[in-house]
Design a protein around this motif. Structure first.
Motif, PDB file in Angstrom:
ATOM      1  N   SER A  22       0.801  -1.226   0.000  1.00 11.89           N
ATOM      2  CA  SER A  22       0.000   0.000   0.000  1.00 11.89           C
ATOM      3  C   SER A  22       0.837   1.282   0.000  1.00 11.89           C
ATOM      4  CB  SER A  22      -0.989   0.005   1.172  1.00 11.89           C
ATOM      5  OG  SER A  22      -0.325  -0.091   2.410  1.00 11.89           O
ATOM      6  N   PRO A  23       1.998   1.361   0.692  1.00 12.04           N
ATOM      7  CA  PRO A  23       2.780   2.604   0.634  1.00 12.04           C
ATOM      8  C   PRO A  23       3.225   2.959  -0.783  1.00 12.04           C
ATOM      9  CG  PRO A  23       3.461   1.311   2.531  1.00 12.04           C
ATOM     10  CD  PRO A  23       2.558   0.443   1.711  1.00 12.04           C
ATOM     11  N   ILE A  24       3.741   1.997  -1.518  1.00  9.88           N
ATOM     12  CA  ILE A  24       4.199   2.288  -2.876  1.00  9.88           C
ATOM     13  C   ILE A  24       3.015   2.512  -3.816  1.00  9.88           C
ATOM     14  CG2 ILE A  24       4.395  -0.081  -3.768  1.00  9.88           C
ATOM     15  CD1 ILE A  24       7.145   0.782  -4.942  1.00  9.88           C
ATOM     16  N   GLU A  25       1.896   1.916  -3.500  1.00 13.62           N
ATOM     17  CA  GLU A  25       0.695   2.150  -4.303  1.00 13.62           C
ATOM     18  C   GLU A  25       0.178   3.572  -4.114  1.00 13.62           C
ATOM     19  OE1 GLU A  25      -1.909  -0.996  -3.111  1.00 13.62           O
ATOM     20  OE2 GLU A  25      -0.935  -2.484  -4.411  1.00 13.62           O
ATOM     21  N   ARG A  26       0.329   4.107  -2.911  1.00 15.84           N
ATOM     22  CA  ARG A  26      -0.087   5.496  -2.676  1.00 15.84           C
ATOM     23  C   ARG A  26       0.804   6.468  -3.454  1.00 15.84           C
ATOM     24  NH1 ARG A  26      -1.029   3.592   2.670  1.00 15.84           N
ATOM     25  NH2 ARG A  26       1.051   4.258   3.335  1.00 15.84           N
ATOM     26  N   ILE A  27       2.101   6.140  -3.546  1.00 14.90           N
ATOM     27  CA  ILE A  27       3.033   7.014  -4.256  1.00 14.90           C
ATOM     28  C   ILE A  27       2.809   6.957  -5.762  1.00 14.90           C
ATOM     29  CG2 ILE A  27       5.479   7.373  -4.820  1.00 14.90           C
ATOM     30  CD1 ILE A  27       6.130   6.357  -2.006  1.00 14.90           C
ATOM     31  N   THR A  28       2.629   5.756  -6.292  1.00 12.33           N
ATOM     32  CA  THR A  28       2.496   5.599  -7.744  1.00 12.33           C
ATOM     33  C   THR A  28       1.074   5.802  -8.239  1.00 12.33           C
ATOM     34  OG1 THR A  28       2.096   3.214  -7.574  1.00 12.33           O
ATOM     35  CG2 THR A  28       4.393   3.944  -7.784  1.00 12.33           C
ATOM     36  N   GLY A  29       0.106   5.538  -7.364  1.00  6.45           N
ATOM     37  CA  GLY A  29      -1.293   5.597  -7.794  1.00  6.45           C
ATOM     38  C   GLY A  29      -1.745   4.337  -8.506  1.00  6.45           C
ATOM     39  N   TYR A  30      -0.957   3.269  -8.394  1.00  4.65           N
ATOM     40  CA  TYR A  30      -1.286   2.019  -9.091  1.00  4.65           C
ATOM     41  C   TYR A  30      -1.192   0.836  -8.138  1.00  4.65           C
ATOM     42  CZ  TYR A  30      -0.747   4.514 -13.521  1.00  4.65           C
ATOM     43  OH  TYR A  30      -0.883   5.395 -14.566  1.00  4.65           O
ATOM     44  N   ALA A  31      -2.178  -0.081  -8.243  1.00 10.01           N
ATOM     45  CA  ALA A  31      -2.063  -1.366  -7.556  1.00 10.01           C
ATOM     46  C   ALA A  31      -0.883  -2.111  -8.159  1.00 10.01           C
ATOM     47  CB  ALA A  31      -3.342  -2.172  -7.719  1.00 10.01           C
ATOM     48  N   GLN A  32      -0.126  -2.811  -7.322  1.00 15.22           N
ATOM     49  CA  GLN A  32       1.113  -3.438  -7.779  1.00 15.22           C
ATOM     50  C   GLN A  32       0.910  -4.885  -8.232  1.00 15.22           C
ATOM     51  OE1 GLN A  32       4.278  -1.659  -7.989  1.00 15.22           O
ATOM     52  NE2 GLN A  32       2.584  -0.186  -7.953  1.00 15.22           N
ATOM     53  N   LYS A  33       1.579  -5.241  -9.327  1.00 13.04           N
ATOM     54  CA  LYS A  33       1.595  -6.618  -9.793  1.00 13.04           C
ATOM     55  C   LYS A  33       2.653  -7.369  -8.989  1.00 13.04           C
ATOM     56  CE  LYS A  33       0.118  -5.513 -14.496  1.00 13.04           C
ATOM     57  NZ  LYS A  33       0.471  -5.466 -15.941  1.00 13.04           N
ATOM     58  N   ALA A  34       2.216  -8.372  -8.269  1.00  8.86           N
ATOM     59  CA  ALA A  34       3.138  -9.062  -7.358  1.00  8.86           C
ATOM     60  C   ALA A  34       3.489 -10.468  -7.817  1.00  8.86           C
ATOM     61  CB  ALA A  34       2.528  -9.127  -5.962  1.00  8.86           C
ATOM     62  N   ASP A  35       2.955 -10.911  -8.968  1.00  8.77           N
ATOM     63  CA  ASP A  35       3.223 -12.265  -9.438  1.00  8.77           C
ATOM     64  C   ASP A  35       4.722 -12.467  -9.658  1.00  8.77           C
ATOM     65  OD1 ASP A  35       0.538 -12.666  -9.408  1.00  8.77           O
ATOM     66  OD2 ASP A  35       0.242 -12.543 -11.580  1.00  8.77           O
ATOM     67  N   GLY A  36       5.275 -13.521  -9.074  1.00  7.94           N
ATOM     68  CA  GLY A  36       6.678 -13.844  -9.277  1.00  7.94           C
ATOM     69  C   GLY A  36       7.644 -13.107  -8.376  1.00  7.94           C
ATOM     70  N   LEU A  37       7.161 -12.224  -7.517  1.00  7.00           N
ATOM     71  CA  LEU A  37       8.061 -11.464  -6.648  1.00  7.00           C
ATOM     72  C   LEU A  37       8.573 -12.308  -5.489  1.00  7.00           C
ATOM     73  CD1 LEU A  37       6.578  -7.857  -6.381  1.00  7.00           C
ATOM     74  CD2 LEU A  37       8.696  -8.589  -7.461  1.00  7.00           C
ATOM     75  N   THR A  38       7.684 -13.029  -4.844  1.00 13.83           N
ATOM     76  CA  THR A  38       8.082 -13.820  -3.683  1.00 13.83           C
ATOM     77  C   THR A  38       8.420 -15.236  -4.147  1.00 13.83           C
ATOM     78  OG1 THR A  38       5.707 -14.138  -3.252  1.00 13.83           O
ATOM     79  CG2 THR A  38       6.865 -12.491  -1.940  1.00 13.83           C
ATOM     80  N   THR A  39       9.648 -15.387  -4.634  1.00 12.82           N
ATOM     81  CA  THR A  39      10.157 -16.659  -5.120  1.00 12.82           C
ATOM     82  C   THR A  39      11.569 -16.850  -4.579  1.00 12.82           C
ATOM     83  OG1 THR A  39      11.087 -15.633  -7.098  1.00 12.82           O
ATOM     84  CG2 THR A  39       8.833 -16.469  -7.272  1.00 12.82           C
ATOM     85  N   ALA A  40      12.080 -18.051  -4.742  1.00 10.85           N
ATOM     86  CA  ALA A  40      13.434 -18.348  -4.270  1.00 10.85           C
ATOM     87  C   ALA A  40      14.485 -17.524  -4.998  1.00 10.85           C
ATOM     88  CB  ALA A  40      13.730 -19.836  -4.446  1.00 10.85           C
ATOM     89  N   TRP A  41      14.192 -17.123  -6.241  1.00  9.96           N
ATOM     90  CA  TRP A  41      15.167 -16.305  -6.969  1.00  9.96           C
ATOM     91  C   TRP A  41      14.920 -14.814  -6.765  1.00  9.96           C
ATOM     92  CZ3 TRP A  41      11.505 -19.498  -9.166  1.00  9.96           C
ATOM     93  CH2 TRP A  41      10.496 -18.897  -9.901  1.00  9.96           C
ATOM     94  N   GLY A  42      13.648 -14.415  -6.645  1.00 11.81           N
ATOM     95  CA  GLY A  42      13.343 -13.005  -6.463  1.00 11.81           C
ATOM     96  C   GLY A  42      13.786 -12.464  -5.116  1.00 11.81           C
ATOM     97  N   LEU A  43      13.839 -13.341  -4.109  1.00 15.72           N
ATOM     98  CA  LEU A  43      14.217 -12.922  -2.763  1.00 15.72           C
ATOM     99  C   LEU A  43      15.654 -13.307  -2.412  1.00 15.72           C
ATOM    100  CD1 LEU A  43      10.951 -14.015  -0.871  1.00 15.72           C
ATOM    101  CD2 LEU A  43      11.481 -11.791  -1.889  1.00 15.72           C
TER     102      LEU A  43
END
Length: 390
Positions: free
Chosen positions: A310-331
């Motif tokens: 929600s903090p970054i969504e308030r700054i950008t004005g856009y809901a964030q696409k989170a698919d693939g972010l929380t993965t063994a390689w992304g983290l």
């Protein structure tokens, strides 16, 4: 001709660089950061001595070198300036055109894991070198015809291959690698790094983004592999440039401009920046402490955003696409950060849930490489023992 030093410019405002001065003190300290007199070195985990598994044989597949141009289609073809709308047809075209290079990245890193982690012995080690040598002899990744997407692909391939080589070079018994192949591969790394540097030097401020950070990580990895002080200092300067882009609130303007992919690209940007800082500190250059305020804010915003966007969504004005972010390689970047400087709140939970973490372009089996303190003892002479526990 190799450019020996980048010019660093800044422009106020959220859409370009954050200040007119990209930390003059930081640049001065980087310029003073010469190579160690005994040579550049990888973090301690790269030097872990592999076990040798009993029995069995190792099949070595050589990836045929990519030949011809590197004019690749962007997966965001047709998107506006936010570069956030995936073009499925263009993405398929890109995947097909660059498939051999991706296969090469995966093969050499897998070989390093086979040798150092799984104990597949000298055959796995030599397979990494043979793949690298085949690409070196073919002058791969050094085409006359290359566009901006090809430039991106080249730096990622350099990051993966240089790290694979660093791992086998650092952990192999002295004199066990073919000297002729070593010389050929290291010369090739220098030439590929020249190409990366030429493209990512003196870029217009409006164009500098996560790609520059990945370029710095790739060139730094090659610099350590070849003990190239010029490439080393270039990478440190690029880190300075990145730190100068971070706004007071801990966000990167260029990554915020990706609208609904802003969190994704902040997470993508922090990956090479973390590994650069760890590699630098392993060589006595304290980048993290030099830039701790803005660097920690950036990392904290990424971890916090992955928990609650929600903090970054308030700054950008856009809901964030989170698919693939929380993965063994992304983290995967969280493991080196945690081992180097202690975890930021939220990191242990992510690592517990999504580990063991691995990332081809950050070095491969990150869980293995950073299960030990990455920094060398004061005398710097004692090689880490084999500490396998399974």
């Amino acid at each position: 001709m190799r450019i020996r030093k980048s010019n660093i410019l800044g422009t106020p405002g959220r859409t370009l660089l954050s200040t007119a001065l990209i930390s003059c003190i930081g640049v001065a300290s980087v310029e003073a950061a010469q190579c160690r007199t005994t040579g550049l070195r990888a973090p301690v985990g790269y030097h872990q001595i592999p076990d040798t598994a009993a029995g069995g044989s190792y099949d070595c597949d050589i990836v045929a070198p990519h030949r011809g141009d590197m004019n690749f289609t962007s997966k965001y073809k047709g998107s506006d300036s936010a570069r956030n709308e995936l073009n499925k047809e263009a993405y398929q075209e890109y995947q097909e055109a660059s498939a051999t290079i991706r296969e090469f990245e995966k093969k050499v890193i897998a070989g390093a894991d086979d040798y150092q982690v799984d104990g597949d012995g000298p055959a796995a080690r030599d397979c990494v070198l043979d793949n690298l040598d085949a690409w070196a002899q073919a002058d791969a990744l050094i085409p006359d015809d290359i566009n901006h997407v090809g430039q991106a692909v080249r730096k990622w391939a350099l990051a993966a291959s240089a790290n694979a080589y660093l791992r086998v070079k650092s952990s192999a018994p002295q004199g066990s690698l073919d000297a002729t192949k070593v010389a050929r591969v290291e010369h090739w790394f220098e030439r590929v790094a020249d190409g990366v540097r030429d493209y990512y030097t003196d870029r217009q401020p409006r164009k500098i983004n996560n790609h520059d950070y990945w370029a710095a990580w790739a060139v730094m990895s090659s610099a350590v592999a070849t003990n190239d002080c010029g490439d080393w200092r270039w990478s440190l300067n690029k880190f300075d440039e990145a730190m100068g882009q971070i706004e007071e609130d801990g966000y990167l303007p260029k990554e915020l401009s990706r609208e609904d992919r802003a969190l994704e690209y902040h997470n993508y940007a922090i990956q090479p920046l973390t590994l650069i800082a760890v590699m630098a500190e392993a060589n006595g250059v304290p980048l993290r402490s030099q830039y701790q305020d803005q660097f920690d804010k950036l990392a904290g915003n990424v971890v916090g955003g992955l928990e609650d966007s929600s903090p970054i969504e308030r700054i950008t004005g856009y809901a964030q696409k989170a698919d693939g972010l929380t993965t063994a390689w992304g983290l995967a970047w969280m493991k080196p950060w945690s081992e180097a400087w202690g975890p930021i709140a939220g990191m242990p939970e992510f690592l517990d849930e999504y580990g063991p973490v691995k990332n081809t372009r950050l070095g491969g089996d990150i869980e293995f490489l950073y299960r030990v303190d990455p920094f060398w003892p004061a005398d710097g002479e004692v090689l880490p023992a084999n500490i396998r526990t399974n």
